[in-house]
Scaffold this motif. Structure first.
Motif, short mmCIF file in Angstrom:
data_model
loop_
_atom_site.label_atom_id
_atom_site.label_comp_id
_atom_site.label_asym_id
_atom_site.label_seq_id
_atom_site.Cartn_x
_atom_site.Cartn_y
_atom_site.Cartn_z
N ALA A 93 0.83 -1.21 0.00
CA ALA A 93 0.00 0.00 0.00
C ALA A 93 0.87 1.26 0.00
N ASN A 97 0.86 4.19 -2.83
CA ASN A 97 0.63 5.58 -2.45
C ASN A 97 1.77 6.49 -2.89
N GLU A 110 -7.77 2.12 -2.62
CA GLU A 110 -8.59 0.91 -2.52
C GLU A 110 -8.96 0.37 -3.89
N LYS A 111 -9.21 1.26 -4.82
CA LYS A 111 -9.57 0.83 -6.17
C LYS A 111 -8.37 0.18 -6.84
N LEU A 113 -5.84 -1.37 -5.38
CA LEU A 113 -5.63 -2.68 -4.75
C LEU A 113 -6.61 -3.70 -5.32
N ARG A 114 -7.85 -3.27 -5.54
CA ARG A 114 -8.86 -4.18 -6.08
C ARG A 114 -8.57 -4.53 -7.53
N GLU A 119 -5.61 -6.87 -2.48
CA GLU A 119 -6.20 -6.39 -1.22
C GLU A 119 -5.66 -7.15 -0.02
N ARG A 122 -1.92 -5.97 0.95
CA ARG A 122 -1.68 -4.54 1.11
C ARG A 122 -0.63 -4.23 2.18
#
Length: 296
Positions: A93, A97, A110-111, A113-114, A119, A122
């Motif tokens: 994550a 970022n 979040e999008k 990762l999906r 997910e 992360r």
């Protein structure tokens, strides 16, 4: 509307040898294009010039109407290259970022990762991911800036079957939203299923350009498949004008021809008994091999 990508008589030479030779190509916005060719054909060099990572020896490259090196243009593209380098000491994550911070209007974490099916990973260290997971991380990083043009260089190498399916489902959804997608792959069934245009390069030159159906039909011809009636033999079919080959799969005959419309008329005119008739193109693999061989 201007093309998303435009190459005009582009050449690239290394030590006197041309990796790309007078290549002209325009890719419309919102299209999905598979750039195919054997190893050493010039695909990677072509993509590198489009991205501005290499400069052409001659010719002109335009990306989104400008130079690939313009900062404003770079902010509107994403690239998933073959080599994925991760930053030591960062989690998944955190890595995403970091890349999001480079863009003015990034996609939400979040999008991303999906989209990358990461997910559950992360909070793992990015350097600890498997090869397939690192490829998916590279996909998330390529999407970080919500790109208008997305480059995918051999994207599914190292991915398992499930990850490949999720990946291509995501790419199809993105294509449906109007993004321009350029991909290279050695998995020709992927190119056949996802691309609306196939561009084949060999020895740095353009050797074919069309829809998957056009490429297959022009290079391998078409096949009429049917169940013949009693008394129809291999010799019977080969004696019919326009038949270039016959293969059998149990009771079903697969008859190759460069002009299936004329052959159907001939079969009917000769009153050849047949049922369950289908007309299909040869496979992209066969078409690709034919193009590469003929371009040598």
């Amino acid at each position: 509307m201007a093309a998303a990508i435009e190459l005009k008589q582009v050449s690239k030479a290394f030590k006197g040898k041309r990796a790309v030779d007078n290549l002209s190509l325009a890719i419309e916005r919102g299209s999905v294009v598979a750039l195919l060719g054997p190893n050493g054909a010039g695909k990677t060099t072509t993509v590198s010039m489009i991205l501005g990572l290499q400069q052409p020896t001659s010719g002109q490259v335009k990306l989104l109407g400008g130079s690939p090196n313009e900062r404003g243009v770079r902010a509107r593209i994403g690239a998933m290259l073959q080599e994925v380098s991760v930053v030591d000491g960062l989690k998944v994550a955190e890595t995403i970022n970091l890349f999001r911070s480079y863009y003015p209007n990034p996609l939400p974490l979040e999008k991303l990762l999906r989209f990358a099916n990461l997910e559950e990973e992360r909070d793992k260290m990015a350097a600890s991911l498997s090869g397939g997971q690192q490829r998916r991380l590279g996909f998330a990083l390529a999407l970080a800036g919500d790109p208008e043009v997305l480059f995918l260089d051999e994207p599914t190498v190292g991915m398992d079957v499930t990850s490949r399916k999720v990946f291509w489902d995501t790419v199809r959804a993105m294509a449906g939203s109007g993004r321009t997608i350029v991909l290279t792959t050695h998995y020709l069934e992927e190119a056949d299923s996802i691309a609306d245009r196939i561009v084949v390069i060999n020895n740095g030159r353009l050797v074919a350009d069309g829809t998957p159906s056009e490429i297959k039909a022009e290079t391998t011809g078409r096949i009429i498949s049917f169940v013949p009636g009693a008394g129809v033999t291999n010799e019977t079919l080969l004696a019919i004008p326009g038949v270039s080959g016959v293969e059998w799969n149990g009771p079903r005959a697969h008859v190759s021809s460069g002009n299936t419309d004329a052959l159907i008329a001939e079969l009917i005119g000769r009153q050849v008994p047949m049922k369950d008739i289908e007309i299909q193109s040869g496979g992209l693999e066969a078409a690709f091999q034919s193009l590469v061989q003929s371009a040598k």
